[in-house]
Design a protein around this motif. Structure first.
Motif, PDB file in Angstrom:
ATOM      1  N   UNK A   1       0.809 -10.723   3.613  1.00 23.13           N
ATOM      2  CA  UNK A   1       1.329  -9.982   4.600  1.00 23.13           C
ATOM      3  C   UNK A   1       1.373  -8.721   4.033  1.00 23.13           C
ATOM      4  N   UNK A   2       0.567  -7.254   4.835  1.00 21.71           N
ATOM      5  CA  UNK A   2       0.577  -6.038   4.385  1.00 21.71           C
ATOM      6  C   UNK A   2       1.497  -5.504   4.329  1.00 21.71           C
ATOM      7  N   UNK A   3       1.818  -4.385   3.117  1.00 21.77           N
ATOM      8  CA  UNK A   3       3.506  -3.599   3.903  1.00 21.77           C
ATOM      9  C   UNK A   3       2.252  -2.494   3.301  1.00 21.77           C
ATOM     10  N   UNK A   4       3.022  -1.767   4.109  1.00 22.51           N
ATOM     11  CA  UNK A   4       1.823   0.042   3.792  1.00 22.51           C
ATOM     12  C   UNK A   4       3.549   1.106   4.443  1.00 22.51           C
ATOM     13  N   UNK A   5       3.497   1.967   2.942  1.00 22.41           N
ATOM     14  CA  UNK A   5       5.231   2.036   2.937  1.00 22.41           C
ATOM     15  C   UNK A   5       5.043   3.833   3.588  1.00 22.41           C
ATOM     16  N   UNK A   6       4.337   4.004   4.009  1.00 21.99           N
ATOM     17  CA  UNK A   6       4.074   4.986   4.641  1.00 21.99           C
ATOM     18  C   UNK A   6       3.774   5.213   6.548  1.00 21.99           C
TER      19      UNK A   6
ATOM     20  N   UNK B   1      13.253   1.887   1.674  1.00 27.61           N
ATOM     21  CA  UNK B   1      11.742   2.339   2.945  1.00 27.61           C
ATOM     22  C   UNK B   1      11.373   0.627   3.056  1.00 27.61           C
ATOM     23  N   UNK B   2      10.442   0.840   2.989  1.00 24.91           N
ATOM     24  CA  UNK B   2       9.134   0.027   3.203  1.00 24.91           C
ATOM     25  C   UNK B   2       8.601  -0.170   1.971  1.00 24.91           C
ATOM     26  N   UNK B   3       9.313  -1.056   1.326  1.00 25.84           N
ATOM     27  CA  UNK B   3       8.783  -1.302  -0.771  1.00 25.84           C
ATOM     28  C   UNK B   3       8.854  -2.662  -0.908  1.00 25.84           C
ATOM     29  N   UNK B   4       7.928  -3.206  -1.965  1.00 25.66           N
ATOM     30  CA  UNK B   4       8.035  -4.583  -1.503  1.00 25.66           C
ATOM     31  C   UNK B   4       9.953  -4.845  -2.673  1.00 25.66           C
ATOM     32  N   UNK B   5      10.015  -3.927  -2.949  1.00 27.27           N
ATOM     33  CA  UNK B   5      12.037  -4.214  -3.092  1.00 27.27           C
ATOM     34  C   UNK B   5      12.392  -5.009  -1.853  1.00 27.27           C
ATOM     35  N   UNK B   6      12.269  -4.460  -0.910  1.00 26.07           N
ATOM     36  CA  UNK B   6      12.388  -4.453  -0.190  1.00 26.07           C
ATOM     37  C   UNK B   6      12.877  -6.648   0.621  1.00 26.07           C
ATOM     38  N   UNK B   7      12.041  -6.382   1.185  1.00 25.46           N
ATOM     39  CA  UNK B   7      11.786  -8.674   1.077  1.00 25.46           C
ATOM     40  C   UNK B   7      12.078  -8.705  -0.159  1.00 25.46           C
ATOM     41  N   UNK B   8      12.330  -8.493  -1.211  1.00 22.66           N
ATOM     42  CA  UNK B   8      12.037  -9.504  -2.715  1.00 22.66           C
ATOM     43  C   UNK B   8      13.826  -9.515  -2.247  1.00 22.66           C
ATOM     44  N   UNK B   9      14.266  -7.846  -1.737  1.00 22.16           N
ATOM     45  CA  UNK B   9      15.910  -8.022  -2.350  1.00 22.16           C
ATOM     46  C   UNK B   9      16.590  -9.904  -0.939  1.00 22.16           C
TER      47      UNK B   9
ATOM     48  N   UNK C   1       1.026  -0.747  -0.132  1.00 21.80           N
ATOM     49  CA  UNK C   1      -0.245  -0.155   0.183  1.00 21.80           C
ATOM     50  C   UNK C   1       1.200   1.286   0.129  1.00 21.80           C
ATOM     51  N   UNK C   2       0.753   1.927  -1.243  1.00 20.41           N
ATOM     52  CA  UNK C   2       1.622   3.156  -0.912  1.00 20.41           C
ATOM     53  C   UNK C   2       0.982   4.102   0.264  1.00 20.41           C
ATOM     54  N   UNK C   3       2.022   5.391   0.476  1.00 23.29           N
ATOM     55  CA  UNK C   3       1.451   6.225   1.051  1.00 23.29           C
ATOM     56  C   UNK C   3       0.183   6.886   0.241  1.00 23.29           C
ATOM     57  N   UNK C   4       1.097   8.154  -0.853  1.00 22.79           N
ATOM     58  CA  UNK C   4      -0.271   8.504  -1.876  1.00 22.79           C
ATOM     59  C   UNK C   4      -2.081   7.536  -1.672  1.00 22.79           C
ATOM     60  N   UNK C   5      -3.020   8.257  -1.203  1.00 16.75           N
ATOM     61  CA  UNK C   5      -3.563   7.311  -1.312  1.00 16.75           C
ATOM     62  C   UNK C   5      -4.321   7.034  -2.761  1.00 16.75           C
ATOM     63  N   UNK C   6      -3.960   8.031  -3.341  1.00 18.66           N
ATOM     64  CA  UNK C   6      -4.653   7.512  -4.901  1.00 18.66           C
ATOM     65  C   UNK C   6      -3.854   6.834  -5.782  1.00 18.66           C
TER      66      UNK C   6
END
Ligand code: WTA
Length: 701
Positions: free
Chosen positions: A351-356, A157-165, A114-119
């Motif tokens: 598992x939900x990953x929220x950026x912000x 930061x809190x993005x999917x690329x972190x657990x992927x890496x 879930x990206x921080x910008x709600x849009x």
């Protein structure tokens, strides 16, 4: 002054035992509905995990994983206290978190980002997608020459690329060391140096509180710092927040910096077989603060760690593959490693990953996310709970989510905040587990088993199956439960989740965690090596533990461990500063915040400019989380006749308490001057007792 026991590293606590009184809280029972569906509901589990069954009881944990080759020895103690778990086995963490779920759960979401910008739209990554992406990245890492045993530092930061890496590293046996994205470039650089990483992996930018932060700037500082400390970094791999587009202003350095998306072009679609690694191979490093100015790299091993977080995710968090689980912690801390990535994925969870930031753009955000995604297990820290309560006490009522279970972690939670969490966030339907543990322990220590134990606000509960705590006084005598006395909480036995060592510093590992209560340094018997957790605690007559906070001059700011020595060294980088002393101050939202006292060099006039630069120094050397609440320039530090700074006196002043008897000090007059400076001339003092961690802070001096 009380006689003190001194050990090299962690504690200098007075012999005096302080009686701790608090109101006994009422119990809350889990609902029948929760109990009926729980993974662990048979109370006989505690017999099965009795010390008489140790260590074989932990075979059940190992059975939750898939092995390439079976182990022959559950626990090898021959190099005590460097415990080796499940020796002889071959295993791979990436395989256990990804590959083995493909047949049954390939099309199910592993992560929902879930990206921080709600849009911006959610990004759903199925187990099949995860498999593909982890393989691509593993091929890319191999392509840049990395191999098993190498260390790689992340500043992500809190993005999917972190657990992927992370999972790509785990696939190859590369040891990852993720530094919390909010730490400064300098803090990252010193951790690169300590771990000996030659590659830094970062991202160009990320969203925080409505701003797209230029994060690449930190990478340049990190590399410079590491180089100055003697560690060269050959490559900086930069993920792009928006693939194909560069979102930072800081230029890329030719020959050193590479966009991951460019490198991946040569590797897309490749498969990389998960390497069968020895059980006790290292999986990752996680740096954490302690008594000295130098953070320690807690080294966690593959099999022991992974089975521990898998079992506790299943039994304590009660994760089933059908659940939508959301932990709001940052993956940059141990909670995120254990309970966003490794534990949930090993259980095939979503598992939900929220950026912000949880309160962006308002305090209803988490509940909107929970409603939209159907989150039913929620995990967060007291600081977030206090903040959400303050900004939107009625917000959860507006949303139609239903949690079955909730967790709190990272700090003691006061019963009032606990009740709001229970009544409003959990809508009186969800159980709460208050999980007490630390970076070094890999997973939960003190907790209830939610379908077995009643909850008690403010107490973490008894302990997880297989964890046998004991509270010792300074002489090593055990403090009985129900005595109302506090002491140092230890774990009598090793458990699979415990760290293996401090990276590159075996002596510090032994001194910090074992020297205090070890009975014989040559012993190979685990019974002689109780693990010192670093917290003060009391145990009530019902066996529940109440955690009182750190005993090692670490300040827990919003659940983040900051060493006072680290903050003081940051202050001393300002040339005018002669001496610095940092103390913890109670804070309504963050639990504790640091307050700084400095003395300037002779002839230097005090000025706001110096104060501003001290604040800036903390942000640069450590990160924004270390920003002091106040900086006071004092005419002199209160000192003993032998010249030691009396931090205890400063802590009392900062917390608006009576300073006690200061007549034996070398300079008692300065205490009143400082008091007036901080509290005002006749500020009324608070009579309430100081919390234990502050009352004992710097007590030895
Ligand atoms: C504190 C975080 C009270 C404690 C997982 C510990 C807690 C330190 C709790 C570790 C809790 C953690 N109740 N205090 N439920 N959980 N702590 O290494 O002082 O970042 O020693 O690990 O946080 O912080 P760390």
């Amino acid at each position: 002054m009380a006689k003190t026991l001194k050990t090299t590293e962690q504690t200098e606590v007075s012999e005096a035992q302080i009686a701790v009184h608090w109101k006994e809280e009422a119990y809350y029972e889990p609902s029948e509905k929760f109990k009926a569906q729980a993974n662990l509901r048979d109370p006989r589990i505690f017999e099965k995990f009795g010390l008489d069954k140790f260590p074989d009881c932990f075979k059940v944990f190992a059975d939750m994983l898939t092995w390439f080759e079976p182990y022959h020895t559950v626990l090898d103690t021959s190099d005590a206290p460097f415990w080796k778990w499940f020796v002889g086995g071959k295993i791979n963490a990436s395989y256990n978190c990804v590959d083995r779920h493909l047949a049954k759960y390939g099309s199910k979401a592993a992560f929902i980002f879930v990206p921080e910008p709600e849009a911006e739209r959610d990004v759903v990554i199925t187990y099949q997608d995860l498999y593909t992406r982890v393989n691509d990245v593993a091929a890319m890492l191999r392509g840049v020459g990395l191999k098993a045993g190498d260390r790689v530092t992340f500043h992500m930061p809190m993005v999917p690329e972190l657990p992927i890496t992370m999972l790509a590293c785990a696939r190859l046996g590369i040891i990852h060391s993720q530094v919390f994205g909010g730490f400064s470039g300098q803090a990252c650089g010193s951790r690169i140096q300590d771990s000996g990483s030659r590659v830094l992996i970062t991202m160009d930018a990320y969203w925080r509180n409505g701003t797209l932060v230029d994060h690449k700037a930190n990478a340049d500082i990190a590399v410079r710092t590491a180089t100055e400390l003697g560690q060269d970094v050959d490559k900086v791999l930069v993920w792009q927040r928006y693939p194909g587009k560069y979102s930072a202003k800081t230029p890329m350095v030719a020959g050193r910096d590479f966009f991951v998306n460019d490198l991946l072009k040569d590797h897309n679609g490749k498969t990389v077989d998960p390497v069968p690694l020895p059980s006790e191979g290292p999986l990752f490093l996680m740096y954490s603060s302690g008594t000295t100015g130098k953070p320690k790299g807690a080294q966690h091993g593959i099999a022991g760690y992974l089975c521990y977080v898998t079992a506790t995710s299943k039994w304590i968090l009660d994760i089933h593959p059908e659940d939508i689980y959301w932990c709001m912690a940052d993956i940059g801390w141990i909670t995120g490693h254990s309970y966003i990535v490794y534990g949930p994925l090993a259980n095939a969870a979503t598992s939900v990953l929220y950026e912000g930031v949880p309160t962006f753009p308002d305090a209803g955000r988490p509940w909107r996310i929970a409603e939209r995604l159907g989150v039913n297990i929620f995990h967060t820290a007291p600081t977030a709970i206090r903040m959400l309560r303050k900004l939107g006490p009625q917000e959860p009522r507006k949303y139609k989510y239903h949690f079955k279970s909730m967790t709190t972690v990272g700090e003691p939670i006061e019963p009032e905040a606990w009740r709001w969490y229970y009544d409003e966030v959990g809508k009186r339907e969800a159980v709460i587990t208050d999980t007490w543990w630390m970076t070094e322990t890999g997973g939960f220590l003190g907790t209830t088993v939610p379908a077995i134990h009643a909850m008690k606000p403010g107490s973490c509960g008894p302990a997880a199956p297989g964890i046998h705590p004991a509270i010792f006084d300074e002489t090593g005598a055990e403090i009985p439960k129900g005595s109302g006395k506090a002491g140092n909480i230890c774990i009598r036995n090793p458990w699979p989740g415990i760290m293996q060592t401090i990276w590159g510093d075996r002596d510090r590992y032994v001194k910090t965690y074992f020297a205090k209560y070890n009975r014989n340094p040559r012993s190979k018997d685990w019974r002689d090596w109780p693990f010192l957790c670093g917290d003060g605690a009391v145990q009530a007559a019902d066996g529940y533990y109440r955690i009182l906070g750190r005993i090692d001059d670490v300040i827990n700011v919003a659940g983040h461990r900051l060493g006072t020595k680290e903050i003081e060294s940051a202050c001393l980088t300002v040339p005018e500063v002669a001496e610095a002393a940092v103390v913890p101050v109670q804070d309504e939202l963050k639990g504790r915040v640091p307050e700084v006292y400095i003395a300037v060099k002779p002839g230097v006039p005090p000025s706001q400019d110096i104060i501003d630069r001290v604040i800036k120094a903390n942000e640069e050397v450590i990160g924004k989380i270390a920003r002091p609440k106040h900086v006071y320039i004092v005419p002199d530090m209160p000192k003993t006749r032998s010249g030691k700074i009396m931090r205890r006196v400063l802590a009392a002043i900062s917390n608006r308490r009576d300073v006690g008897d200061v007549t034996t000090l070398a300079n008692p007059d300065v205490v009143e001057q400082i008091r007036v400076m901080v509290q005002g001339k006749d500020a009324a003092k608070t009579q309430a007792e100081l919390p234990e961690d502050i009352a004992k802070f710097g007590q030895v001096e």
